[in-house]
Write a protein that holds these residues in place. Structure first.
Motif, PDB file in Angstrom:
ATOM      1  N   LEU A 167       4.104 -11.462  11.420  1.00  0.00           N
ATOM      2  CA  LEU A 167       3.095 -10.957  12.354  1.00  0.00           C
ATOM      3  C   LEU A 167       2.932  -9.445  12.193  1.00  0.00           C
ATOM      4  O   LEU A 167       1.799  -8.932  12.132  1.00  0.00           O
ATOM      5  N   ILE A 168       4.024  -8.734  12.106  1.00  0.00           N
ATOM      6  CA  ILE A 168       3.972  -7.276  11.938  1.00  0.00           C
ATOM      7  C   ILE A 168       3.313  -6.908  10.605  1.00  0.00           C
ATOM      8  O   ILE A 168       2.485  -5.990  10.538  1.00  0.00           O
ATOM      9  N   GLU A 169       3.645  -7.647   9.561  1.00  0.00           N
ATOM     10  CA  GLU A 169       3.052  -7.382   8.236  1.00  0.00           C
ATOM     11  C   GLU A 169       1.549  -7.660   8.247  1.00  0.00           C
ATOM     12  O   GLU A 169       0.762  -6.909   7.652  1.00  0.00           O
ATOM     13  N   HIS A 170       1.156  -8.728   8.927  1.00  0.00           N
ATOM     14  CA  HIS A 170      -0.269  -9.035   9.036  1.00  0.00           C
ATOM     15  C   HIS A 170      -1.013  -7.940   9.811  1.00  0.00           C
ATOM     16  O   HIS A 170      -2.154  -7.608   9.487  1.00  0.00           O
ATOM     17  N   ARG A 171      -0.378  -7.414  10.845  1.00  0.00           N
ATOM     18  CA  ARG A 171      -1.001  -6.337  11.610  1.00  0.00           C
ATOM     19  C   ARG A 171      -1.274  -5.127  10.721  1.00  0.00           C
ATOM     20  O   ARG A 171      -2.322  -4.479  10.836  1.00  0.00           O
ATOM     21  N   GLU A 172      -0.328  -4.813   9.843  1.00  0.00           N
ATOM     22  CA  GLU A 172      -0.516  -3.673   8.943  1.00  0.00           C
ATOM     23  C   GLU A 172      -1.703  -3.897   8.016  1.00  0.00           C
ATOM     24  O   GLU A 172      -2.471  -2.962   7.727  1.00  0.00           O
ATOM     25  N   VAL A 173      -1.878  -5.133   7.571  1.00  0.00           N
ATOM     26  CA  VAL A 173      -3.046  -5.455   6.735  1.00  0.00           C
ATOM     27  C   VAL A 173      -4.319  -5.231   7.540  1.00  0.00           C
ATOM     28  O   VAL A 173      -5.275  -4.599   7.065  1.00  0.00           O
ATOM     29  N   LEU A 174      -4.342  -5.740   8.769  1.00  0.00           N
ATOM     30  CA  LEU A 174      -5.542  -5.603   9.599  1.00  0.00           C
ATOM     31  C   LEU A 174      -5.838  -4.137   9.908  1.00  0.00           C
ATOM     32  O   LEU A 174      -7.003  -3.718   9.864  1.00  0.00           O
ATOM     33  N   TYR A 175      -4.816  -3.347  10.225  1.00  0.00           N
ATOM     34  CA  TYR A 175      -5.040  -1.923  10.502  1.00  0.00           C
ATOM     35  C   TYR A 175      -5.720  -1.237   9.323  1.00  0.00           C
ATOM     36  O   TYR A 175      -6.639  -0.426   9.498  1.00  0.00           O
ATOM     37  N   ALA A 176      -5.260  -1.559   8.110  1.00  0.00           N
ATOM     38  CA  ALA A 176      -5.848  -0.948   6.911  1.00  0.00           C
ATOM     39  C   ALA A 176      -7.289  -1.408   6.714  1.00  0.00           C
ATOM     40  O   ALA A 176      -8.156  -0.621   6.321  1.00  0.00           O
TER      41      ALA A 176
ATOM     42  N   SER B  98      11.486 -19.295  10.958  1.00  0.00           N
ATOM     43  CA  SER B  98      12.438 -18.847  11.973  1.00  0.00           C
ATOM     44  C   SER B  98      11.720 -17.839  12.854  1.00  0.00           C
ATOM     45  O   SER B  98      10.765 -17.188  12.410  1.00  0.00           O
ATOM     46  N   PRO B  99      12.138 -17.688  14.095  1.00  0.00           N
ATOM     47  CA  PRO B  99      11.504 -16.680  14.964  1.00  0.00           C
ATOM     48  C   PRO B  99      11.524 -15.284  14.336  1.00  0.00           C
ATOM     49  O   PRO B  99      10.555 -14.532  14.474  1.00  0.00           O
ATOM     50  N   ARG B 100      12.614 -14.953  13.658  1.00  0.00           N
ATOM     51  CA  ARG B 100      12.704 -13.625  13.045  1.00  0.00           C
ATOM     52  C   ARG B 100      11.660 -13.450  11.945  1.00  0.00           C
ATOM     53  O   ARG B 100      10.971 -12.425  11.877  1.00  0.00           O
ATOM     54  N   ARG B 101      11.514 -14.478  11.085  1.00  0.00           N
ATOM     55  CA  ARG B 101      10.552 -14.375   9.986  1.00  0.00           C
ATOM     56  C   ARG B 101       9.126 -14.383  10.518  1.00  0.00           C
ATOM     57  O   ARG B 101       8.245 -13.706   9.992  1.00  0.00           O
ATOM     58  N   HIS B 102       8.875 -15.159  11.565  1.00  0.00           N
ATOM     59  CA  HIS B 102       7.535 -15.204  12.149  1.00  0.00           C
ATOM     60  C   HIS B 102       7.145 -13.834  12.705  1.00  0.00           C
ATOM     61  O   HIS B 102       6.014 -13.377  12.515  1.00  0.00           O
ATOM     62  N   MET B 103       8.070 -13.184  13.395  1.00  0.00           N
ATOM     63  CA  MET B 103       7.780 -11.864  13.939  1.00  0.00           C
ATOM     64  C   MET B 103       7.536 -10.858  12.811  1.00  0.00           C
ATOM     65  O   MET B 103       6.620 -10.025  12.888  1.00  0.00           O
ATOM     66  N   ALA B 104       8.345 -10.942  11.752  1.00  0.00           N
ATOM     67  CA  ALA B 104       8.156 -10.038  10.616  1.00  0.00           C
ATOM     68  C   ALA B 104       6.787 -10.260   9.966  1.00  0.00           C
ATOM     69  O   ALA B 104       6.080  -9.305   9.628  1.00  0.00           O
TER      70      ALA B 104
END
Length: 211
Positions: free
Chosen positions: A164-173, A156-162
């Motif tokens: 994406l945000i979670e993946h960004r947090e992994v990359l930042y770390a 769903s668009p909502r789950r995809h956005m969530a």
């Protein structure tokens, strides 16, 4: 043959609980009945199909209890991989992840669930591949087959956005070379996926097996 059938089951082209018409599969793939039967027998060992006496072969419904177990395996391994990547992932690996996230953003913007799903898989695969951990990659892949079938239901668009945000947090770390933060970010991501599956299972009793 086997991979084609597995892909069709995981992508939900064959719905959970659906009887598989072997003759139709043979006609579609241009093969005889024997290799199809052999392929289905191997998929039965993986838990993706079940043979029903006198009735044929049916795609198994999704076993939430098994999904929980597979997710524990994934979580234990991928948390460790994320922590290791924070310390040892080469710059080229980080570049691949950055490019992947940009592509994820584009997939979210154009509402492309199939493309996003493939990029999601690539994001996780990049970590183990860049670290050259083929044995761990193989174990994660086995655990992922049944999980990915269930995850298609979360699309769903909502789950995809969530995601994406979670993946960004992994990359930042990873970029900060913070092993503990990377482990926590991966843990948060995978736990969010499992929470979503628990919710979806309660809303789709015909797709999931009873506890």
């Amino acid at each position: 043959m086997e991979q084609s059938l597995r892909t069709s089951i995981i992508s939900l082209d064959f719905a959970p609980g659906e009887l598989i018409d072997k003759r139709a599969v043979c006609a579609r793939l241009g093969v005889s009945m024997f290799p199809v039967s052999e392929a289905l027998a191997r998929l039965a060992v993986e838990g993706l199909v079940e043979v029903l006496p006198q009735r044929g072969t049916r795609v198994t419904r999704i076993h939430l209890r098994a999904i929980r177990e597979f997710m524990l395996i994934r979580q234990a391994l991928e948390e460790l991989v994320a922590a290791t990547a924070a310390l040892h992932l080469p710059p080229s690996g980080l570049d691949v992840l950055r490019s992947n996230l940009k592509a994820q953003e584009q997939a979210v913007a154009r509402m492309d669930p199939s493309g996003f799903h493939n990029l999601d898989l690539d994001f996780h695969n990049t970590l183990v591949e860049a670290l050259e951990l083929p044995r761990i990659a193989a174990i994660i892949e086995v655990s992922r087959a049944n999980i990915d079938r269930a995850r298609r239901l979360l699309s769903s668009p909502r789950r995809h956005m969530a995601t994406l945000i979670e993946h960004r947090e992994v990359l930042y770390a990873l970029e900060a070379r913070d092993a503990e933060a990377a482990r926590r970010a991966m843990k948060t991501h995978l736990e969010a996926v499992m929470e979503e599956l628990e919710r979806v299972s309660s809303q789709n009793p015909k797709i999931f097996t009873p506890e």
